[in-house]
Write a protein that holds these residues in place. Sequence first.
Motif, PDB file in Angstrom:
ATOM      1  N   LYS A  78      -2.102  -6.246   9.735  1.00 26.79           N
ATOM      2  CA  LYS A  78      -1.409  -5.176   9.021  1.00 26.79           C
ATOM      3  C   LYS A  78      -2.312  -3.958   8.858  1.00 26.79           C
ATOM      4  O   LYS A  78      -1.862  -2.810   9.011  1.00 26.79           O
ATOM      5  CB  LYS A  78      -0.945  -5.683   7.656  1.00 26.79           C
ATOM      6  CG  LYS A  78      -0.084  -4.673   6.908  1.00 26.79           C
ATOM      7  CD  LYS A  78       0.542  -5.291   5.667  1.00 26.79           C
ATOM      8  CE  LYS A  78       1.481  -4.291   4.998  1.00 26.79           C
ATOM      9  NZ  LYS A  78       2.133  -4.862   3.790  1.00 26.79           N
ATOM     10  N   ASP A 124      -2.395  -2.222  12.136  1.00 29.62           N
ATOM     11  CA  ASP A 124      -1.142  -1.481  12.328  1.00 29.62           C
ATOM     12  C   ASP A 124      -1.192  -0.140  11.605  1.00 29.62           C
ATOM     13  O   ASP A 124      -0.808   0.906  12.149  1.00 29.62           O
ATOM     14  CB  ASP A 124       0.052  -2.288  11.776  1.00 29.62           C
ATOM     15  CG  ASP A 124       0.429  -3.463  12.654  1.00 29.62           C
ATOM     16  OD1 ASP A 124      -0.017  -3.500  13.823  1.00 29.62           O
ATOM     17  OD2 ASP A 124       1.166  -4.346  12.175  1.00 29.62           O
ATOM     18  N   THR A 163      -3.055 -10.148   7.214  1.00 32.68           N
ATOM     19  CA  THR A 163      -3.544  -8.937   6.558  1.00 32.68           C
ATOM     20  C   THR A 163      -4.387  -8.112   7.514  1.00 32.68           C
ATOM     21  O   THR A 163      -4.291  -6.872   7.544  1.00 32.68           O
ATOM     22  CB  THR A 163      -4.369  -9.298   5.314  1.00 32.68           C
ATOM     23  OG1 THR A 163      -3.587 -10.116   4.437  1.00 32.68           O
ATOM     24  CG2 THR A 163      -4.815  -8.049   4.576  1.00 32.68           C
TER      25      THR A 163
END
Length: 436
Positions: free
Chosen positions: A108, A111, A105
């Motif tokens: 992510k 990102d 997580t």
Amino acid sequence: MTEIPQRRVARTAKLASLPLGVAGRATVGLGKRMTGKPAEEVAADLQARTAQQLFTVLGELKGGAMKLGQALSVFEAALPDESAAPYREALTKLQEAAPPMPIATVHKVLDEQFGRSWRERFIDFDDTPAAAASIGQVHRATWADGRDVAVKLQYPGAGAALINDFTQLSRMARLFSRLSPGLEVKPLLAELRERVLEELDYTLEANSQRAFAAAYADDPDIAVPRVVASAPKAVVTEWMAGTPLSRVIASGTKAERDAAGWRLALLHYSAPSRAGMLHADPHPGNFRMLADGRLGVFDFGAVARLPDGYPEPLGRLTRAAVDGDGDLALTIMREQGFILSGVDIDARQVMDYLGPTADPLREETFTFSRKWLQRQAARLSDPRREEARIGRMFNLPPHYLLIHRVTLGSTAILCQLEATAPYRSLAEKWSPGFAS
């Protein structure tokens, strides 16, 4: 990305478990008393178990639940010593601790905020969080130019979770009021909800931190980390190591606690004039004492915006209270809306209520203490006392609500520190209207 409905249901169930858990433990306590266990021992056990459940549930849920816990942890200094101990350790943990996000997580979020090539911005990035708080967690990393940095990332679904949390928590205000008798938890929840929703915008937080960092650049007493990069749900700042203020409170020497208290008060008094804002999240987890003696200040998601500086009428009102001028205090309070038209109150009653709260500014130096705060809390919240009746006649204008809460929170930390310092000099220098 929003929190899935099943997880939100689980959060609601955990929050609902708090009053049920208290009721269950009370029933068990009654049973123990009936079988001959001393009442004092039963009460102590009940408080300790309640504190542990509060920490477990509020800490696991993060979001609005943990934010309330952090706010309540500041006010434990107002509790009588015999009832504060079971809550103190559990609530203090909420100032810095929370279960971390999974590594997948974390990546992510990076990102989404900095692009899939985010690793090129860093020489290295530590996947293990250095700190975790109510709506985000912090990772230590090395920026591409070699600087040690702190990377603050927001928990996915934080916004939806916050709204749900505050809805649930508002229904449990009576339970949380047990932690600090006299504290109005519902208004605190409403004000926290508004502030925390602002905190969801890390771009806004980064801009506030930039303003504070510029205002206190090269200051000998206050240190604010500079912002390196920011995105809506991520902010990178310079890393600043130091001793957590909670540790100074727990085990610092008298000199260390005095130094920390004076610098905390300096920040509170000087920030409106210097930065045009007031740091509005005063709990020990947001402060460090640095090796060079400065107070390190973190987390600028919640600020009171005061572009004209600290309100001059508040300075005049404080000075009137210090001087015992009840007539002037009454006039200012009516002018500013603290006393609504039609309310029958006289100057003596105003001074009976305000007078003792001005004690820290009457002498050249003052020692804050838990005992002093406990006396004030008892005086103003005991329904049998006239001060409590008078307090119910006052009104708190909305534009003063955040300043009032921050002042109470900062004062509570000074009492936790048991700090002695020349606080009056700070008011004379930085509070418009006080010295005139």
